[in-house]
Enzyme design. Structure first.
Site, PDB file in Angstrom:
ATOM      1  N   ASP A   1      19.731 -20.990 -57.955  1.00 37.26           N
ATOM      2  CA  ASP A   1      19.298 -21.534 -56.667  1.00 37.26           C
ATOM      3  C   ASP A   1      17.908 -22.137 -56.803  1.00 37.26           C
ATOM      4  O   ASP A   1      17.092 -21.646 -57.583  1.00 37.26           O
ATOM      5  CB  ASP A   1      19.274 -20.402 -55.618  1.00 37.26           C
ATOM      6  CG  ASP A   1      19.448 -20.913 -54.208  1.00 37.26           C
ATOM      7  OD1 ASP A   1      18.558 -21.666 -53.739  1.00 37.26           O
ATOM      8  OD2 ASP A   1      20.456 -20.588 -53.564  1.00 37.26           O
TER       9      ASP A   1
ATOM     10  N   ASP B   1      17.289 -26.096 -60.198  1.00 35.82           N
ATOM     11  CA  ASP B   1      17.761 -27.203 -59.360  1.00 35.82           C
ATOM     12  C   ASP B   1      18.995 -27.793 -60.029  1.00 35.82           C
ATOM     13  O   ASP B   1      18.918 -28.315 -61.133  1.00 35.82           O
ATOM     14  CB  ASP B   1      16.655 -28.265 -59.232  1.00 35.82           C
ATOM     15  CG  ASP B   1      17.057 -29.375 -58.278  1.00 35.82           C
ATOM     16  OD1 ASP B   1      18.284 -29.552 -58.042  1.00 35.82           O
ATOM     17  OD2 ASP B   1      16.156 -30.063 -57.776  1.00 35.82           O
TER      18      ASP B   1
ATOM     19  N   LYS C   1      33.681 -27.135 -67.203  1.00 35.42           N
ATOM     20  CA  LYS C   1      34.478 -27.792 -68.252  1.00 35.42           C
ATOM     21  C   LYS C   1      34.056 -27.270 -69.627  1.00 35.42           C
ATOM     22  O   LYS C   1      34.888 -26.882 -70.439  1.00 35.42           O
ATOM     23  CB  LYS C   1      34.267 -29.307 -68.155  1.00 35.42           C
ATOM     24  CG  LYS C   1      34.929 -30.079 -69.271  1.00 35.42           C
ATOM     25  CD  LYS C   1      34.801 -31.575 -69.039  1.00 35.42           C
ATOM     26  CE  LYS C   1      35.333 -32.351 -70.233  1.00 35.42           C
ATOM     27  NZ  LYS C   1      34.284 -32.787 -71.146  1.00 35.42           N
TER      28      LYS C   1
ATOM     29  N   TYR D   1      25.728 -35.289 -45.350  1.00 33.52           N
ATOM     30  CA  TYR D   1      26.431 -34.042 -45.668  1.00 33.52           C
ATOM     31  C   TYR D   1      27.937 -34.306 -45.839  1.00 33.52           C
ATOM     32  O   TYR D   1      28.524 -33.966 -46.855  1.00 33.52           O
ATOM     33  CB  TYR D   1      26.180 -33.051 -44.537  1.00 33.52           C
ATOM     34  CG  TYR D   1      26.810 -31.693 -44.734  1.00 33.52           C
ATOM     35  CD1 TYR D   1      26.407 -30.860 -45.774  1.00 33.52           C
ATOM     36  CD2 TYR D   1      27.790 -31.226 -43.856  1.00 33.52           C
ATOM     37  CE1 TYR D   1      26.976 -29.598 -45.943  1.00 33.52           C
ATOM     38  CE2 TYR D   1      28.357 -29.967 -44.009  1.00 33.52           C
ATOM     39  CZ  TYR D   1      27.948 -29.156 -45.048  1.00 33.52           C
ATOM     40  OH  TYR D   1      28.505 -27.908 -45.214  1.00 33.52           O
TER      41      TYR D   1
HETATM   42  P1  NAD Z   1      22.549 -22.118 -47.140  1.00 34.93           P
HETATM   43  O1  NAD Z   1      21.644 -23.250 -46.869  1.00 34.93           O
HETATM   44  O2  NAD Z   1      22.195 -20.777 -46.646  1.00 34.93           O
HETATM   45  O3  NAD Z   1      22.817 -21.986 -48.705  1.00 34.93           O
HETATM   46  C1  NAD Z   1      22.805 -23.077 -49.587  1.00 34.93           C
HETATM   47  C2  NAD Z   1      22.029 -22.684 -50.828  1.00 34.93           C
HETATM   48  O4  NAD Z   1      22.020 -23.787 -51.759  1.00 34.93           O
HETATM   49  C3  NAD Z   1      20.562 -22.364 -50.526  1.00 34.93           C
HETATM   50  O5  NAD Z   1      20.215 -21.110 -51.081  1.00 34.93           O
HETATM   51  C4  NAD Z   1      19.801 -23.509 -51.172  1.00 34.93           C
HETATM   52  O6  NAD Z   1      18.501 -23.146 -51.569  1.00 34.93           O
HETATM   53  C5  NAD Z   1      20.724 -23.868 -52.320  1.00 34.93           C
HETATM   54  N1  NAD Z   1      20.521 -25.225 -52.841  1.00 34.93           N
HETATM   55  C6  NAD Z   1      20.443 -26.386 -52.156  1.00 34.93           C
HETATM   56  N2  NAD Z   1      20.231 -27.413 -52.981  1.00 34.93           N
HETATM   57  C7  NAD Z   1      20.198 -26.898 -54.242  1.00 34.93           C
HETATM   58  C8  NAD Z   1      19.980 -27.462 -55.532  1.00 34.93           C
HETATM   59  N3  NAD Z   1      19.783 -28.771 -55.721  1.00 34.93           N
HETATM   60  N4  NAD Z   1      19.990 -26.635 -56.612  1.00 34.93           N
HETATM   61  C9  NAD Z   1      20.180 -25.295 -56.457  1.00 34.93           C
HETATM   62  N5  NAD Z   1      20.378 -24.713 -55.254  1.00 34.93           N
HETATM   63  C10 NAD Z   1      20.376 -25.500 -54.162  1.00 34.93           C
HETATM   64  O7  NAD Z   1      23.987 -22.560 -46.577  1.00 34.93           O
HETATM   65  P2  NAD Z   1      25.339 -21.735 -46.447  1.00 34.93           P
HETATM   66  O8  NAD Z   1      25.708 -21.696 -45.029  1.00 34.93           O
HETATM   67  O9  NAD Z   1      25.279 -20.486 -47.205  1.00 34.93           O
HETATM   68  O10 NAD Z   1      26.363 -22.720 -47.165  1.00 34.93           O
HETATM   69  C11 NAD Z   1      26.719 -22.530 -48.530  1.00 34.93           C
HETATM   70  C12 NAD Z   1      27.787 -23.543 -48.929  1.00 34.93           C
HETATM   71  O11 NAD Z   1      28.948 -23.385 -48.115  1.00 34.93           O
HETATM   72  C13 NAD Z   1      27.324 -24.989 -48.776  1.00 34.93           C
HETATM   73  O12 NAD Z   1      27.842 -25.738 -49.857  1.00 34.93           O
HETATM   74  C14 NAD Z   1      27.978 -25.418 -47.486  1.00 34.93           C
HETATM   75  O13 NAD Z   1      28.238 -26.796 -47.466  1.00 34.93           O
HETATM   76  C15 NAD Z   1      29.264 -24.608 -47.481  1.00 34.93           C
HETATM   77  N6  NAD Z   1      29.756 -24.394 -46.113  1.00 34.93           N
HETATM   78  C16 NAD Z   1      29.149 -23.489 -45.298  1.00 34.93           C
HETATM   79  C17 NAD Z   1      29.600 -23.327 -44.000  1.00 34.93           C
HETATM   80  C18 NAD Z   1      29.005 -22.319 -43.058  1.00 34.93           C
HETATM   81  O14 NAD Z   1      29.453 -22.243 -41.913  1.00 34.93           O
HETATM   82  N7  NAD Z   1      28.040 -21.526 -43.441  1.00 34.93           N
HETATM   83  C19 NAD Z   1      30.664 -24.121 -43.523  1.00 34.93           C
HETATM   84  C20 NAD Z   1      31.218 -25.054 -44.386  1.00 34.93           C
HETATM   85  C21 NAD Z   1      30.776 -25.167 -45.677  1.00 34.93           C
END
Ligand code: NAD
Length: 325
Positions: free
Chosen positions: A34, A59, A108, A148
């Site tokens: 993360d 990242d 992969k 998004y």
């Molecule tokens: P969140 O923002 O709490 O978690 C996302 C995490 O990704 C964060 O810890 C952030 O720091 C990390 N991140 C972002 N860019 C990054 C990068 N370049 N490199 C490394 N880490 C990175 O969001 P969430 O609600 O936990 O969502 C997690 C995943 O589930 C996302 O992909 C989101 O699209 C998907 N999702 C969530 C929901 C929901 O309702 N929570 C619904 C649909 C999809």
């Protein structure tokens, strides 16, 4: 999951932190990657002492390397709340495209199964209701939310290309609105916003007239669905969401009642391209994964409100103290 070595990208986020926890409970070794853009080490600090857990600051859009065997990659890195992705539009597009490319490359290279966290937002403002996986969606490619929605649509396409061209074992899960403890009170999503407002006596701000609908799924259910897909060989895409649909005004009123709040409900401008309706058809998940949501919205909201009371310091009726964002 016993003995498997699993990489969770975005593992310090809301959903990722629960995935890490459940995987450890099931005997997996977990590497959580993360960059803390929207997540925080605090979400996984309770896991840090566990020998099978490793937290790597990384990242995904830069160089990604994991030494040794990897059996499963759960790709969850991405800003997910509208406030976050509108604040970080380019980062969101980059992690959905370049980050997904790197996560797929890792899977992969290691011969690992790969699971993409996609979203109900690929359906956009849907013209079909409820949304089935066969529906292609109605997304504005140049609207503010497109950073998004289109990133996730691209990520789905890239995942499919890796499967077809490289034979990578992939699965795509389309997650619907998920809520629960560990959401940030200021992340801008409706549930944490309404709960924060209800607990602190601020007005509850409903967008538009509140007639738009949402279907909300408790985090424990979503995580079980994701892990069921991870353990299967199903490619998806598969919806994971709770089909109980309610209007946003109903959601606000329910939270207000459950929180015992006297906050007034007020109406604010509806965001551009905000979907009018949202409800998963979850029959494919039931058929292929044997998954069904178990936690009804009232029980899930009660648990979430209890957690926010602690987090906001309102449990004992004391006033709202500054909260981590
Ligand atoms: P969140 O923002 O709490 O978690 C996302 C995490 O990704 C964060 O810890 C952030 O720091 C990390 N991140 C972002 N860019 C990054 C990068 N370049 N490199 C490394 N880490 C990175 O969001 P969430 O609600 O936990 O969502 C997690 C995943 O589930 C996302 O992909 C989101 O699209 C998907 N999702 C969530 C929901 C929901 O309702 N929570 C619904 C649909 C999809």
């Amino acid at each position: 999951m016993n003995g498997l070595r699993v990489v969770v990208t975005g593992g310090a986020g809301f959903l990722g932190s629960y995935l890490c926890e459940r995987l450890l409970d099931r005997g997996a070794e977990v590497i959580c990657m993360d960059n803390f853009l929207t997540g925080s080490p605090r979400n996984v600090e309770h896991l840090i002492g566990r020998p099978a857990f490793r937290l790597l600051e990384c990242d995904l859009t830069g160089f990604v390397h994991v030494p040794g065997q990897v059996d499963l990659v759960l790709h969850f890195a991405s800003a997910a709340s509208p406030v976050d992705y509108l604040r970080h539009p380019i980062e969101t597009l980059k992690v959905g495209s370049i980050g997904t490319l790197h996560a797929l490359g890792l899977a992969k290279e290691k011969g690992a199964r790969f699971v993409l966290a996609s979203t109900s937002e690929v359906y956009g403002d849907p013209l079909e209701h409820p949304q089935r996986e066969s529906y292609w969606g109605n997304v504005n490619p140049v609207g503010p939310r497109s950073v998004y929605d289109e990133a996730k649509r691209f990520a789905e396409s890239l995942t499919t290309a890796y499967r077809n061209s490289h034979g990578t074992d992939t699965g795509i899960v389309r997650i619907f609105n998920t809520y629960g403890p560990r959401m940030r009170p200021h992340d801008g999503r409706a549930i944490p916003t309404f709960i924060r407002q209800a607990l602190t006596g601020e007005p509850i701000t409903v967008a538009g007239d509140g007639s738009q609908t949402r279907s909300i799924c408790y985090v424990a259910d979503t995580v079980e669905g994701v892990l069921a897909l991870a353990e299967s060989d199903f490619e998806g895409p598969v919806n994971i969401g709770n089909p109980t649909e309610m209007s946003v005004i109903e959601l606000a009123e329910t939270i207000r009642r459950l929180a015992g709040s006297s906050s007034p409900v007020t109406f604010v401008e509806r965001p551009v391209d905000d979907p009018a309706v949202r409800r998963p058809d979850a029959s494919l998940a039931a058929e292929r994964l044997g998954w069904r949501p178990r936690v009804d919205p009232v029980s899930g909201l009660r648990r979430t409100i209890a957690w926010f009371e602690e987090e906001l310091g309102t449990a004992d009726g004391s006033s709202y103290r500054a909260v981590v964002s």
